[in-house]
Design a protein around this motif. Structure first.
Motif, mmCIF file in Angstrom:
data_model
loop_
_atom_site.group_PDB
_atom_site.id
_atom_site.type_symbol
_atom_site.label_atom_id
_atom_site.label_comp_id
_atom_site.label_asym_id
_atom_site.label_seq_id
_atom_site.Cartn_x
_atom_site.Cartn_y
_atom_site.Cartn_z
ATOM 1 N N ILE A 293 -14.673 -31.557 24.349
ATOM 2 C CA ILE A 293 -13.434 -30.949 24.852
ATOM 3 C C ILE A 293 -13.684 -29.484 25.227
ATOM 4 O O ILE A 293 -13.244 -29.007 26.285
ATOM 5 C CB ILE A 293 -12.314 -31.041 23.794
ATOM 6 C CG1 ILE A 293 -11.910 -32.504 23.561
ATOM 7 C CG2 ILE A 293 -11.103 -30.216 24.214
ATOM 8 C CD1 ILE A 293 -11.220 -33.159 24.731
ATOM 9 N N ILE A 294 -14.392 -28.761 24.359
ATOM 10 C CA ILE A 294 -14.708 -27.354 24.649
ATOM 11 C C ILE A 294 -15.502 -27.248 25.945
ATOM 12 O O ILE A 294 -15.217 -26.408 26.814
ATOM 13 C CB ILE A 294 -15.488 -26.730 23.476
ATOM 14 C CG1 ILE A 294 -14.604 -26.640 22.229
ATOM 15 C CG2 ILE A 294 -16.012 -25.343 23.858
ATOM 16 C CD1 ILE A 294 -15.349 -26.206 20.985
ATOM 17 N N CYS A 295 -16.517 -28.097 26.093
ATOM 18 C CA CYS A 295 -17.346 -28.057 27.303
ATOM 19 C C CYS A 295 -16.539 -28.423 28.547
ATOM 20 O O CYS A 295 -16.736 -27.840 29.623
ATOM 21 C CB CYS A 295 -18.537 -29.004 27.153
ATOM 22 S SG CYS A 295 -19.729 -28.511 25.890
ATOM 23 N N LYS A 296 -15.651 -29.384 28.399
ATOM 24 C CA LYS A 296 -14.849 -29.832 29.553
ATOM 25 C C LYS A 296 -14.033 -28.694 30.144
ATOM 26 O O LYS A 296 -13.893 -28.581 31.363
ATOM 27 C CB LYS A 296 -13.924 -30.972 29.112
ATOM 28 C CG LYS A 296 -13.031 -31.528 30.223
ATOM 29 C CD LYS A 296 -12.181 -32.669 29.707
ATOM 30 C CE LYS A 296 -11.226 -33.187 30.775
ATOM 31 N NZ LYS A 296 -11.936 -33.790 31.916
ATOM 32 N N SER B 25 -25.399 -27.181 32.992
ATOM 33 C CA SER B 25 -24.756 -26.088 32.264
ATOM 34 C C SER B 25 -24.019 -26.635 31.049
ATOM 35 O O SER B 25 -24.028 -26.034 29.964
ATOM 36 C CB SER B 25 -23.790 -25.327 33.170
ATOM 37 O OG SER B 25 -22.833 -26.211 33.745
ATOM 38 N N ALA B 26 -23.397 -27.800 31.215
ATOM 39 C CA ALA B 26 -22.709 -28.432 30.087
ATOM 40 C C ALA B 26 -23.707 -28.859 29.013
ATOM 41 O O ALA B 26 -23.428 -28.746 27.814
ATOM 42 C CB ALA B 26 -21.915 -29.645 30.571
ATOM 43 N N GLY C 169 -24.150 -39.879 20.915
ATOM 44 C CA GLY C 169 -24.403 -40.422 22.237
ATOM 45 C C GLY C 169 -23.334 -41.418 22.672
ATOM 46 O O GLY C 169 -22.903 -41.422 23.832
ATOM 47 N N LEU C 170 -22.905 -42.266 21.745
ATOM 48 C CA LEU C 170 -21.860 -43.235 22.067
ATOM 49 C C LEU C 170 -20.558 -42.528 22.434
ATOM 50 O O LEU C 170 -19.888 -42.911 23.412
ATOM 51 C CB LEU C 170 -21.645 -44.166 20.870
ATOM 52 C CG LEU C 170 -20.571 -45.249 21.039
ATOM 53 C CD1 LEU C 170 -20.931 -46.190 22.172
ATOM 54 C CD2 LEU C 170 -20.389 -46.018 19.726
ATOM 55 N N VAL C 171 -20.188 -41.505 21.685
ATOM 56 C CA VAL C 171 -18.977 -40.736 21.999
ATOM 57 C C VAL C 171 -19.098 -40.108 23.383
ATOM 58 O O VAL C 171 -18.158 -40.150 24.190
ATOM 59 C CB VAL C 171 -18.720 -39.661 20.927
ATOM 60 C CG1 VAL C 171 -17.579 -38.743 21.340
ATOM 61 C CG2 VAL C 171 -18.416 -40.311 19.577
ATOM 62 N N CYS C 172 -20.256 -39.543 23.680
ATOM 63 C CA CYS C 172 -20.474 -38.928 25.004
ATOM 64 C C CYS C 172 -20.360 -39.962 26.119
ATOM 65 O O CYS C 172 -19.733 -39.714 27.154
ATOM 66 C CB CYS C 172 -21.849 -38.265 25.049
ATOM 67 S SG CYS C 172 -22.015 -36.769 24.071
ATOM 68 N N ALA C 173 -20.989 -41.123 25.922
ATOM 69 C CA ALA C 173 -20.980 -42.159 26.957
ATOM 70 C C ALA C 173 -19.562 -42.634 27.247
ATOM 71 O O ALA C 173 -19.178 -42.812 28.417
ATOM 72 C CB ALA C 173 -21.864 -43.328 26.515
ATOM 73 N N LEU D 82 -18.006 -31.117 32.560
ATOM 74 C CA LEU D 82 -18.947 -32.063 31.971
ATOM 75 C C LEU D 82 -19.747 -32.854 32.992
ATOM 76 O O LEU D 82 -20.970 -32.959 32.876
ATOM 77 C CB LEU D 82 -18.197 -33.055 31.066
ATOM 78 C CG LEU D 82 -17.698 -32.530 29.734
ATOM 79 C CD1 LEU D 82 -16.838 -33.576 29.037
ATOM 80 C CD2 LEU D 82 -18.880 -32.150 28.839
ATOM 81 N N ARG D 83 -19.073 -33.395 33.969
ATOM 82 C CA ARG D 83 -19.714 -34.377 34.836
ATOM 83 C C ARG D 83 -19.963 -33.809 36.230
ATOM 84 O O ARG D 83 -19.148 -33.039 36.756
ATOM 85 C CB ARG D 83 -18.845 -35.632 34.922
ATOM 86 C CG ARG D 83 -19.488 -36.772 35.656
ATOM 87 C CD ARG D 83 -18.824 -38.090 35.340
ATOM 88 N NE ARG D 83 -19.444 -39.161 36.107
ATOM 89 C CZ ARG D 83 -19.387 -40.442 35.791
ATOM 90 N NH1 ARG D 83 -18.730 -40.821 34.713
ATOM 91 N NH2 ARG D 83 -19.977 -41.357 36.540
ATOM 92 N N VAL D 84 -21.088 -34.197 36.815
ATOM 93 C CA VAL D 84 -21.388 -33.786 38.184
ATOM 94 C C VAL D 84 -20.401 -34.455 39.131
ATOM 95 O O VAL D 84 -19.721 -35.420 38.782
ATOM 96 C CB VAL D 84 -22.836 -34.160 38.571
ATOM 97 C CG1 VAL D 84 -23.838 -33.446 37.677
ATOM 98 C CG2 VAL D 84 -23.054 -35.674 38.493
ATOM 99 N N THR D 85 -20.328 -33.961 40.351
ATOM 100 C CA THR D 85 -19.423 -34.549 41.341
ATOM 101 C C THR D 85 -19.954 -35.907 41.803
ATOM 102 O O THR D 85 -21.135 -36.235 41.623
ATOM 103 C CB THR D 85 -19.282 -33.633 42.552
ATOM 104 O OG1 THR D 85 -20.555 -33.540 43.224
ATOM 105 C CG2 THR D 85 -18.829 -32.234 42.140
ATOM 106 N N ASP D 86 -19.087 -36.681 42.408
ATOM 107 C CA ASP D 86 -19.498 -37.985 42.943
ATOM 108 C C ASP D 86 -20.619 -37.823 43.969
ATOM 109 O O ASP D 86 -21.553 -38.635 44.020
ATOM 110 C CB ASP D 86 -18.307 -38.692 43.579
ATOM 111 C CG ASP D 86 -17.284 -39.156 42.547
ATOM 112 O OD1 ASP D 86 -17.585 -39.077 41.335
ATOM 113 O OD2 ASP D 86 -16.182 -39.583 42.948
#
Length: 475
Positions: free
Chosen positions: A445-448, A202-203, A251-255, A453-457
């Motif tokens: 930031i908007i997506c967060k 979704s993000a 991509g670097l910013v995302c990583a 942004l990130r899937v669960t562990d």
């Protein structure tokens, strides 16, 4: 999901406000050197129009948008650009999808490939709604024209079978839109390699929509659409800055923003299928011919040299990547050789229509080691997790290719090469890097605070194929 729906009206309002800040108007028509063969071919047809229909022509011209001219069809150029459009689309689906899909772990193959499909769908519609207008239409406000296009062609209003963009007067505007759309598609698709195996789907969709509209389209306008970087003499034949540096920096910013994958640096994270990557890389190589040679805008001598330069640089990049790998590891990996091919392709992209074949070979030879160092040594040193080397190859390769364009550009190949130099190229790169980095950070930031942004562990440990998509490869 309910939280996302609750926040959706506010997000849409924010998006509309941001777009509104871009909007203005003005007149613009800029001729690009690669379009000269098309313009010259069309000239006799214009002279042959009977004087009796001049009033009708004048009325038709008055209905054109500022960025448009009446189409004077170049049949050969139209045929070649149509072929190139198909080739560039092939680069994302299935080329990049398979290239990336083979390099992730087995539990994330479907998810990684599905990201390319999602990017294709989102960007196509964003380009139709507003992306093309922001990138390639004229801004009625002359003060804003160097920075952003206008909204005269929202939803492609005003585009017809009889119109052409002034940049390519012999090509139907619908085809020009389609060709440029394939560039808009692959650019955010490249970013997905940086956050593979840990990004929410979704993000991804929200990020892609916002990034394409607010980052890609303005930078595209700066360089190709009559903006200030193109006007300053920055040379970017097919997307060294617009596509590769732009996506690599994002991509670097995302990583960095997302952090490393679980187990990164402490346990093996190996590609599950190098053969799949080989198939994807081969499709990228073929598609890149449309990417670079298609950017000539005509079936011309310039198209021929851009095509040859593309192949030569890819071969040179593969060999020097192999050389560094042998020196360091005493072995040659398939994925390493393929990464060298892509490094050469990336580096020659800004230079393909400005340098001769000798320059293309030198650029490819330099690109292999530069991208290897960026993808392997620098990434290890700084410990960021650019999963599939979006920055390591596309960011670094685009940077070195853009700078070397200022060194090897030849007026014997393209008259625009006169006066090419590294400082001007560096200026274009600086603007691209700064805007892409800041814009990407804001969008993250908007997506967060909307989709997350990130899937669960737990999802990351089990794999995104089953947890996000309910599909997986059979064992």
């Amino acid at each position: 999901m309910s939280q996302l729906l609750n926040r959706l009206p506010g997000l849409l309002a924010l998006l509309c406000l941001t777009i509104g800040l871009f909007y203005a108007g003005g007149a613009f028509a800029q001729e690009a050197a690669p379009t000269a063969p098309v313009a010259e071919a069309a000239a006799p047809a214009a002279d042959a129009v009977p004087e009796a229909v001049a009033p009708e022509e004048e009325a038709a011209a008055s209905s054109l948008l500022p960025h448009q001219v009446a189409l004077e069809l170049d049949a050969a150029g139209t045929g070649w650009l149509g072929t190139s459009t198909a080739l560039v689309l092939l680069m994302t689906m299935p080329g990049l999808a398979l290239f990336y899909g083979g390099m992730v772990r087995r539990k994330n193959v479907v998810a990684t490939i599905t990201q390319s499909v999602g990017v294709f769908a989102v960007v196509s519609l964003v380009w139709f709604v507003a992306g093309y207008s922001i990138a390639f239409s004229a801004n009625p406000n002359e003060a804003l024209q160097p920075y952003v296009g206008g909204f005269g062609a929202l939803f492609l209003d005003g585009v017809s079978l009889q119109t052409a963009n002034a940049l390519l007067p012999g090509i139907p505007e619908f085809l020009f839109i389609s060709f440029q759309m394939t560039f808009a598609i692959i650019t955010p698709a490249l970013i997905t390699g940086a956050f593979a195996e840990r990004f929410k789907y979704s993000a991804l969709l929200l990020f892609t929509a916002l990034w394409s509209l607010l980052v890609y389209a303005p930078i595209c306008h700066w360089v190709w659409g009559g903006g200030f970087l193109g006007g300053a003499g920055v040379l970017d034949f097919a997307g060294g800055a617009v596509v590769h540096v732009n996506s690599g920096v994002a991509g670097l910013v995302c990583a960095i923003f997302l952090g490393r994958r679980k187990g990164y640096g402490t346990e093996p994270i190996n590609p599950h299928n190098p053969v799949l990557t080989m198939i994807g890389a081969s499709l990228l190589l073929v598609g890149w011919i449309g990417f670079n040679a298609g950017s000539a805008g005509a079936a011309s001598d310039l198209m021929g040299v851009a095509l040859l330069n593309t192949i030569l640089a890819a071969a040179a990049g593969a060999l020097t990547w192999k050389l560094i790998e042998v020196i360091e590891k005493k072995k040659v990996s398939l994925i390493g050789m393929l990464s060298g091919v892509v490094a050469g392709l990336v580096a020659i992209t800004p230079a393909a229509g400005f340098v001769d074949p000798k320059g293309a070979v030198i650029i490819g030879l330099i690109a292999g080691p530069v991208c290897y160092i960026s993808s392997v040594w620098i990434k290890k040193l700084l410990r960021y997790d650019d999963s599939l080397d979006a920055f390591g190859i596309h960011g670094a390769g685009g940077l070195i290719g853009a700078l070397l364009t200022g060194v090897f550009a030849s007026t014997a190949i393209n008259s625009l090469g006169e006066g090419a130099n590294i400082p001007v190229q560096a200026l274009g790169l600086a603007w691209t890097i700064a805007y892409s980095a800041v814009g990407t950070f804001i969008i993250l930031i908007i997506c967060k605070f909307t989709t997350g942004l990130r899937v669960t562990d737990a999802q990351e440990a089990e794999g995104l194929d089953t947890t996000l998509h309910g599909e997986a490869l059979e064992h």
